[in-house]
Design a protein around this motif. Structure first.
Motif, mmCIF file in Angstrom:
data_model
loop_
_atom_site.group_PDB
_atom_site.id
_atom_site.type_symbol
_atom_site.label_atom_id
_atom_site.label_comp_id
_atom_site.label_asym_id
_atom_site.label_seq_id
_atom_site.Cartn_x
_atom_site.Cartn_y
_atom_site.Cartn_z
ATOM 1 N N MET A 181 0.823 -1.197 0.000
ATOM 2 C CA MET A 181 0.000 0.000 0.000
ATOM 3 C C MET A 181 0.855 1.243 0.000
ATOM 4 N N HIS A 200 -8.251 2.993 0.699
ATOM 5 C CA HIS A 200 -8.704 2.994 2.092
ATOM 6 C C HIS A 200 -8.163 4.228 2.793
ATOM 7 N N MET A 227 -6.264 5.515 5.941
ATOM 8 C CA MET A 227 -5.334 4.937 6.890
ATOM 9 C C MET A 227 -5.284 5.795 8.145
#
Ligand SMILES: [Cu+2]
Length: 173
Positions: free
Chosen positions: A87, A110, A112
């Motif tokens: 990621m 996403h 984080m």
């Protein structure tokens, strides 16, 4: 018998009604189903997911997120090359196409949350402010789902959930 069938129908209607409602809206942007997974003991980071819809006729872009719940909040993207998922922080922003949507989901984009101020516990709501280039700022809440919650993944081979317990992937940035 009739009564239980009616009760079931009512329950189905209630669930459906909730699914159709938009959780948060700012101008042409709608945000639904924002959630994070509860953190395991000792875990200091967590991933946030949501769906962003753009009803407008011009693209918009999510350019920032902040939250008091974590020391650092950023947008990440999981990328899989040759079966290896890594990621990385999103550069610039995440575009929401005109009359389209973007899903933040395990295996893809996403949010984080790092350096959590307190563990994410099931039932809590994590407040955050999203900034869109066109629509502006909107405050939302990520619902904390159980540690064991399994989201429908964008790709069966990329289950970010597995990564979240072990944050070593983050040492690379
Ligand atoms: Cu991440």
């Amino acid at each position: 018998m009739l009564f239980s069938r009616l009760a079931l129908a009512a329950a189905v209607l209630a669930i459906h009604g909730t699914a159709l409602a938009h959780d948060y809206k700012i101008r042409d942007i709608e945000i639904d189903d924002a959630w994070v997974r509860a953190t395991a003991p000792g875990q200091s980071a967590g991933g946030g997911y949501m769906e962003i819809e753009n009803e407008g006729t011009t693209p918009d872009q999510l350019i920032g997120i902040k939250s008091d719940a974590a020391g650092s909040v950023s947008m990440h993207q999981t990328v899989t090359n040759n079966g290896v998922s890594t990621m990385r922080e999103v550069d610039g922003g995440v575009t929401v196409p005109a009359k389209g949507e973007v899903k933040f989901a395990p295996g893809g984009y996403h949010i984080m949350f790092e350096k959590l101020k307190a563990p994410f516990k099931e039932g809590m709501e994590i407040p955050a402010t999203l900034t869109f280039r066109q629509a502006g700022e909107v405050e939302i809440k990520f619902k904390v789902k159980p540690l064991t919650y399994k989201a429908p993944s964008m790709n069966g081979n990329m289950n970010h959930g597995g990564d979240m317990g072990n944050m070593s992937g983050h040492m690379s940035h």
